[in-house]
Design an enzyme around this catalytic site. Structure first.
Site, mmCIF file in Angstrom:
data_model
loop_
_atom_site.group_PDB
_atom_site.id
_atom_site.type_symbol
_atom_site.label_atom_id
_atom_site.label_comp_id
_atom_site.label_asym_id
_atom_site.label_seq_id
_atom_site.Cartn_x
_atom_site.Cartn_y
_atom_site.Cartn_z
ATOM 1 N N GLU A 63 -7.431 -2.509 4.872
ATOM 2 C CA GLU A 63 -7.239 -2.382 3.340
ATOM 3 C C GLU A 63 -6.505 -3.449 2.895
ATOM 4 O O GLU A 63 -6.272 -4.108 1.920
ATOM 5 C CB GLU A 63 -6.914 -0.858 2.949
ATOM 6 C CG GLU A 63 -7.764 0.121 3.120
ATOM 7 C CD GLU A 63 -7.296 1.613 3.039
ATOM 8 O OE1 GLU A 63 -7.723 2.094 2.040
ATOM 9 O OE2 GLU A 63 -6.469 1.900 3.766
ATOM 10 N N ARG B 118 -6.288 18.883 2.761
ATOM 11 C CA ARG B 118 -7.190 19.139 1.602
ATOM 12 C C ARG B 118 -8.351 19.908 2.194
ATOM 13 O O ARG B 118 -9.029 19.499 2.893
ATOM 14 C CB ARG B 118 -7.512 17.777 1.076
ATOM 15 C CG ARG B 118 -6.316 17.292 0.321
ATOM 16 C CD ARG B 118 -6.698 15.727 -0.156
ATOM 17 N NE ARG B 118 -6.278 14.663 0.461
ATOM 18 C CZ ARG B 118 -6.389 13.452 0.410
ATOM 19 N NH1 ARG B 118 -7.054 13.052 -0.462
ATOM 20 N NH2 ARG B 118 -5.741 12.687 1.397
ATOM 21 N N HIS C 265 -11.331 5.750 -1.561
ATOM 22 C CA HIS C 265 -11.374 4.828 -0.402
ATOM 23 C C HIS C 265 -12.222 3.716 -0.553
ATOM 24 O O HIS C 265 -13.151 2.968 0.350
ATOM 25 C CB HIS C 265 -11.945 5.557 0.825
ATOM 26 C CG HIS C 265 -11.078 6.828 1.309
ATOM 27 N ND1 HIS C 265 -11.491 7.963 1.688
ATOM 28 C CD2 HIS C 265 -9.759 6.972 1.544
ATOM 29 C CE1 HIS C 265 -10.533 8.550 2.123
ATOM 30 N NE2 HIS C 265 -9.498 7.945 1.981
ATOM 31 N N ARG D 149 -2.050 -1.846 -3.793
ATOM 32 C CA ARG D 149 -3.247 -0.599 -4.077
ATOM 33 C C ARG D 149 -2.726 0.347 -4.894
ATOM 34 O O ARG D 149 -2.038 0.953 -4.982
ATOM 35 C CB ARG D 149 -3.153 -0.156 -2.558
ATOM 36 C CG ARG D 149 -4.377 1.012 -2.564
ATOM 37 C CD ARG D 149 -4.059 2.208 -1.251
ATOM 38 N NE ARG D 149 -5.066 2.968 -1.350
ATOM 39 C CZ ARG D 149 -4.771 4.356 -0.773
ATOM 40 N NH1 ARG D 149 -3.469 4.542 -0.379
ATOM 41 N NH2 ARG D 149 -5.837 5.326 -0.713
ATOM 42 N N ASN E 289 0.985 -1.193 -0.016
ATOM 43 C CA ASN E 289 0.017 -0.001 -0.079
ATOM 44 C C ASN E 289 0.901 1.377 -0.083
ATOM 45 O O ASN E 289 1.314 1.743 1.004
ATOM 46 C CB ASN E 289 -0.879 -0.074 1.054
ATOM 47 C CG ASN E 289 -1.914 1.050 1.099
ATOM 48 O OD1 ASN E 289 -1.871 2.047 0.388
ATOM 49 N ND2 ASN E 289 -2.741 1.045 2.048
ATOM 50 N N GLY F 65 -9.816 9.902 8.185
ATOM 51 C CA GLY F 65 -8.158 10.188 8.217
ATOM 52 C C GLY F 65 -7.811 11.284 7.876
ATOM 53 O O GLY F 65 -8.288 12.258 7.839
#
Length: 405
Positions: A374, A234, A173, A88, A9, A203
């Protein structure tokens, strides 16, 4: 196919990795390379119950971080002989709507999609190239964050802009949403096909997703991972005219605005730090306003997705903030009692790990905390491509406390 799948990942400044055997549920090793590109980097490699293997040194690029991961396996074990490598990949565009075996054409396509996820797809490709070189005979599988949202209807993914621009909403996600949706169904002892869920992955990046029958019907992130909720650095939703205004008034070009909205906005802009723990620790008026903005945006999306779904069977919190910050969970759902949503203060504040309810007894809409995994989801999807043996889709066996008495 028995054996371990190596999951990579590769994020914008970190690499999470894990060895997973989806048939035996063994997870013998895993670790994290963090602060890639900074002056001080760190690798933490964990093997069973042994003390972690730690190395602190700069990792200028992701290639050096992946080399350090290989060194950690060689030094601290176990022997690294994966039967497959699962990667990922953040953005699959419209081409990739499910996991795929990686070949040169897939690599080229992921590279072509890099402008849609410039922070992620290029470093995802670095992980692929290093792993293909290290394990040339081992199947490599790409698992796409955007694939879960392939079920969005045209009215959900279409922007009201000129068609010739060729833009649309994709959503992200997805691996997390897929995993926690199935786990929520198991927790509730319900068939996922009969459930309407609102998944809040909170997160450093944050998103809300409306899930109906295991299918994404709307999601807060858009063409890129910038749209939607307030995040660590962000902005989430802003007026689209912002770029033009700042060009006229401040002399900023489009790249400068995009960089600022991605790296210098969100909680960082509001409170001086993108770390939720640090924001809460401050406790001053500036931090309080940042928290109010953050949770108000979540509450607005919950209400909107309740309206779209028509009926909500559970709200699921996941991700680092969603799993570990009870105040964010409570504040995000404040005032929604008339919708059957109410958080139990004692349950929510309890120092409890794992899958659990935090809603009041008898609440019409259960509120759940489901830790995401994940890496397991990537391993499961990779296994499905390289092995004829089916694996139960719910993932790992339930642990004590998974199912309410």
């Amino acid at each position: 196919m028995a054996g371990h799948i190596l999951v990579l990942n590769t994020g914008s400044s970190s690499i999470k990795y894990e060895l997973v055997d989806v048939e035996t549920h063994e997870r013998p090793a895993g670790g994290l390379v963090e602060r890639i590109g900074e002056e001080t980097g760190r690798l933490i490699h964990r093997t069973g119950d042994r003390p972690p293997y730690v190395r602190e040194r700069p990792f200028p690029r992701h290639g050096e971080g992946l080399d350090a991961m290989m060194e950690a396996f060689a030094a601290a074990g176990p022997e690294l002989e994966p039967v497959a490598v699962g990667h990922r990949i953040v953005h699959g565009g419209t081409r990739f709507t499910e996991a795929v075996l990686i070949d040169d054409d897939v690599v080229a396509a992921i590279e072509e999609l890099a402008p849609l996820a410039p922070l992620h797809n290029p470093v995802n490709l670095t992980g692929i190239r290093v792993a293909r070189k290290a394990f040339p005979e081992v199947p490599q599988v790409a698992v796409f964050d955007t694939a879960f949202h392939r079920t969005l209807a045209p009215e959900a993914y279409t922007y009201a802009v000129p068609r010739e621009w060729g833009v649309r909403r994709f959503g992200f996600h997805g691996t997390s949403c897929a995993y926690v949706s199935r786990r929520a169904a198991t927790f509730l002892r319900r068939d996922l096909a009969d459930l309407n869920l609102i998944v809040l992955h909170l997160g450093n990046g944050a998103s809300a997703t409306a899930v109906s029958g295991g299918r994404s019907i709307d999601t807060s992130m858009g063409m890129t991972p910038l749209e939607g909720l307030v995040m660590g650095t962000r902005s989430g939703d802003v007026d689209p005219a912002l770029t033009g205004y700042l060009a006229r008034v401040n002399g900023l070009d489009a790249q400068q605005v995009e960089h600022a909205l991605t790296h210098h906005s969100g909680l960082l802009a509001l409170a001086g730090t993108g770390d939720m723990r640090e924001v809460r620790a401050r406790g001053d008026d500036t931090a309080r306003l940042a928290l109010d903005i953050y949770t108000r945006r979540i509450r607005k999306y919950v209400g909107a997705y309740y309206a779209l779904l028509g009926r909500v069977d559970a709200i699921v919190f996941t991700g680092g903030v969603g799993e570990h910050d009870p105040a964010t969970r409570a504040e995000s759902l404040t005032g929604l009692e008339r919708l059957g949503i109410a958080v139990d203060q004692a349950l929510n504040q309890a120092d409890t790990a794992g899958e659990r309810p935090v809603s009041t007894a008898g609440a019409e809409v259960p509120v759940l905390v489901i830790p995401t995994d994940e890496e397991w989801e990537i391993a499961r999807q990779a296994h499905a491509l390289v092995s004829p043996i089916a694996v139960p889709p719910a993932g790992r066996p339930p642990v004590q406390g998974d199912v309410p008495a």
